[in-house]
Design a protein around this motif. Structure first.
Motif, PDB file in Angstrom:
ATOM      1  N   ASN A  22      14.167  58.662  17.042  1.00 24.39           N
ATOM      2  CA  ASN A  22      13.686  59.508  15.950  1.00 24.39           C
ATOM      3  C   ASN A  22      14.406  60.847  15.841  1.00 24.39           C
ATOM      4  O   ASN A  22      13.795  61.857  15.493  1.00 24.39           O
ATOM      5  CB  ASN A  22      12.167  59.748  16.086  1.00 24.39           C
ATOM      6  N   VAL A  23      15.715  60.875  16.110  1.00 23.57           N
ATOM      7  CA  VAL A  23      16.487  62.105  15.903  1.00 23.57           C
ATOM      8  C   VAL A  23      17.406  61.988  14.697  1.00 23.57           C
ATOM      9  O   VAL A  23      18.119  62.945  14.374  1.00 23.57           O
ATOM     10  CB  VAL A  23      17.319  62.455  17.156  1.00 23.57           C
ATOM     11  N   GLY A  24      17.418  60.819  14.032  1.00 22.03           N
ATOM     12  CA  GLY A  24      18.223  60.663  12.829  1.00 22.03           C
ATOM     13  C   GLY A  24      19.557  59.987  13.053  1.00 22.03           C
ATOM     14  O   GLY A  24      20.511  60.221  12.289  1.00 22.03           O
ATOM     15  N   LYS A  25      19.656  59.119  14.057  1.00 21.55           N
ATOM     16  CA  LYS A  25      20.929  58.467  14.351  1.00 21.55           C
ATOM     17  C   LYS A  25      21.391  57.588  13.189  1.00 21.55           C
ATOM     18  O   LYS A  25      22.548  57.655  12.765  1.00 21.55           O
ATOM     19  CB  LYS A  25      20.814  57.636  15.624  1.00 21.55           C
ATOM     20  N   SER A  26      20.504  56.739  12.678  1.00 22.78           N
ATOM     21  CA  SER A  26      20.905  55.815  11.623  1.00 22.78           C
ATOM     22  C   SER A  26      21.245  56.556  10.336  1.00 22.78           C
ATOM     23  O   SER A  26      22.161  56.169   9.596  1.00 22.78           O
ATOM     24  CB  SER A  26      19.793  54.784  11.372  1.00 22.78           C
ATOM     25  N   THR A  27      20.512  57.618  10.038  1.00 25.25           N
ATOM     26  CA  THR A  27      20.851  58.437   8.869  1.00 25.25           C
ATOM     27  C   THR A  27      22.247  59.036   9.024  1.00 25.25           C
ATOM     28  O   THR A  27      23.034  59.074   8.071  1.00 25.25           O
ATOM     29  CB  THR A  27      19.809  59.563   8.686  1.00 25.25           C
ATOM     30  N   LEU A  28      22.555  59.478  10.237  1.00 23.44           N
ATOM     31  CA  LEU A  28      23.887  60.037  10.484  1.00 23.44           C
ATOM     32  C   LEU A  28      24.953  58.951  10.382  1.00 23.44           C
ATOM     33  O   LEU A  28      26.045  59.196   9.853  1.00 23.44           O
ATOM     34  CB  LEU A  28      23.930  60.701  11.856  1.00 23.44           C
ATOM     35  N   VAL A  29      24.655  57.749  10.888  1.00 25.76           N
ATOM     36  CA  VAL A  29      25.617  56.647  10.758  1.00 25.76           C
ATOM     37  C   VAL A  29      25.906  56.369   9.293  1.00 25.76           C
ATOM     38  O   VAL A  29      27.066  56.170   8.888  1.00 25.76           O
ATOM     39  CB  VAL A  29      25.086  55.394  11.479  1.00 25.76           C
ATOM     40  N   ASN A  30      24.877  56.339   8.464  1.00 23.89           N
ATOM     41  CA  ASN A  30      25.089  56.130   7.031  1.00 23.89           C
ATOM     42  C   ASN A  30      25.971  57.216   6.434  1.00 23.89           C
ATOM     43  O   ASN A  30      26.812  56.960   5.577  1.00 23.89           O
ATOM     44  CB  ASN A  30      23.745  56.084   6.301  1.00 23.89           C
ATOM     45  N   ARG A  31      25.773  58.440   6.894  1.00 27.37           N
ATOM     46  CA  ARG A  31      26.576  59.553   6.387  1.00 27.37           C
ATOM     47  C   ARG A  31      28.036  59.381   6.808  1.00 27.37           C
ATOM     48  O   ARG A  31      28.944  59.632   6.039  1.00 27.37           O
ATOM     49  CB  ARG A  31      26.010  60.876   6.907  1.00 27.37           C
TER      50      ARG A  31
END
Length: 452
Positions: free
Chosen positions: A15-24
């Motif tokens: 829940n630190v935003g890894k997948s969101t960062l991967v998408n970015r």
């Protein structure tokens, strides 16, 4: 994993935003993102590209280092399997991006994962996520205490400062392997861990003569990669202390005097050799003294952050008075290289050339040196107590703590209550050199402002 593309593993606690960062990073909605933790479990690989460098990104589930309790209500066995997948991605990665959350600060889970990464032997970039506005940027620097270098603030959700993070990732990737020569020996190319030394200087100062003397004098040449007469030439040489790669470069002149396309590309290759090298032998013609072009070239090498050994060639042509005058000129006009040793030689006769290898090995050791955090802060505290920073507008800066963010060259971040003036930074640099034997390498000091 693809053998022809480097791999970047994105890891961190849940829940630190890894997948969101991967998408970015990938530039599209490739990874599933939800507002609850634990969505990503298996390793997922995606192709990415930035500034012409293609690489593979691996999205991982929330990594819980040994001793972490896991998510509330989650099957412990499943959490362990997810963590093992993240650990497998770490083992196969060329670069690791550790994602942390500035809204929560450093957690015990972050600290445990950081300790694992410190032992992993991989380049690590700390991505301080959820820096959605400028007010959050100062909070990101607290993650330097993880001991993994300066954090890169970013907002994966809004894309803020994503370019800076991608620049850092690409800079940490291993250099692209050049096409192998037909007779190339294995393990003798760039990226093989051999300390690389670029021989640089103006035309006709004796670089090639010195190069031939170094690679041919009582040493076995392991492998040669010759190019054209205007290209850089790499030669790996076995020494008693291990292999060294010497790179002979074309003479560097001012761009205004370069009027041939071939000579222009020679300049480009020489500058690339400097940027790739771990150290440089800056060859000066002692019989001519230090010229303006020597100064500009020295500045260029210094800016590359490589260790430097100054070579005063043609020393045999000078009498005692001219030798003393030359040393004074070097100290005066190349004062920004005061840390670099000066070795007088005669490449033509071989006189004193044997002194270069010990100087290079000392530079190599200092270039790679990592200073324990406790010892670093002890030296900084003692230096500050002996000579406090000068007051600025009736406010005296205070250094709160220091960390070493990187090696090659040693890079230190000082967290202070106010900016530190340049003379005081030079004082601290001198103290660090004396305490940790960092004489032959450049040192980078960065100051981050923190309230204290």
């Amino acid at each position: 994993m693809s053998a022809d593309r480097p791999t970047v593993a994105v890891v961190g606690r849940p829940n630190v935003g890894k997948s969101t960062l991967v998408n970015r990073i990938v530039g599209r909605r490739a990874a599933i993102v939800e507002e609850r933790p634990g969505v990503t479990r298996d390793r997922k690989e995606y192709e990415a590209e930035w500034r012409g460098r293609a690489f593979r990104v691996v999205d991982t589930g929330g990594w819980l280092a040994p001793g972490d309790p896991g998510l509330t209500g989650e099957d412990p066995q499943l959490a362990a399997k997810v963590s093992r997948q993240a650990e497998a991605a770490l083992r196969e990665a060329d670069v690791v991006v550790l994602v942390v959350d500035v809204t929560t600060g450093i957690t015990e889970e972050d600290a445990r994962v950081a300790r694992v990464l410190q032992r992993a032997g991989r380049p690590v970039i700390v991505a301080a996520n959820k820096v959605d506005d400028e007010r959050r940027e100062a909070d990101a620097w607290g993650f330097a205490r993880l001991g993994l270098g300066d954090p890169v603030p970013v907002s994966a959700l809004h894309g803020r400062l994503a370019g800076e993070l991608l620049d850092a990732i690409v800079a940490a990737l291993p250099a692209p392997a050049p096409p192998a020569a037909p007779d190339a020996a294995p393990g003798t190319g760039p990226g093989d861990g051999i300390f690389s030394v670029a021989i640089v200087g103006r035309p006709n100062v004796g670089k090639s003569t010195l190069f031939n003397r170094l690679v041919g004098h009582e040493r076995a040449v392991v492998h040669d990669l010759p190019g054209t007469t205007r290209d850089a030439v790499d030669t790996v040489v076995e020494t008693d202390e291990g292999p060294l790669r010497f790179v002979d470069t074309a003479g560097l002149r001012r761009r205004s005097r370069i009027d041939e396309p071939t000579e222009y590309y020679s300049l480009v290759r020489a500058l690339q050799a400097i940027d790739r090298a771990d150290a440089a032998l800056l060859v000066l013609d002692a019989s001519e003294g230090v010229t303006a072009q020597d100064q500009r070239l020295a500045e260029r090498v210094d800016a590359a952050g490589t260790a430097i050994v100054i070579v005063a060639n043609k020393w045999d042509l000078l009498d005692a008075e001219r030798r003393a005058a030359f040393r004074r000129q070097v100290a005066d006009e190349l004062s920004f290289l005061a840390y670099a040793p000066l070795v007088p030689v005669s490449a033509l006769t071989g006189r004193r050339v044997h002194q270069l290898l010990p100087a290079l090995r000392a530079a190599e050791a200092a270039y790679h040196r990592r200073v324990p955090t406790a010892a670093l802060n002890r030296v900084v505290r003692e230096a500050q107590a002996a000579h406090p920073p000068p007051a600025i507008r009736r406010h005296r800066p205070r250094i709160l703590y220091a960390t070493q963010g990187a090696t090659d060259p040693p890079t230190f971040t000082l967290f202070a209550t106010r900016p530190l003036p340049a003379p005081y930074l030079r004082y601290l640099e001198r103290k660090l050199r004396e305490a940790f034997d960092l004489g032959p390498t450049p040192i980078k000091l960065r100051v981050r402002r923190r309230s204290g």
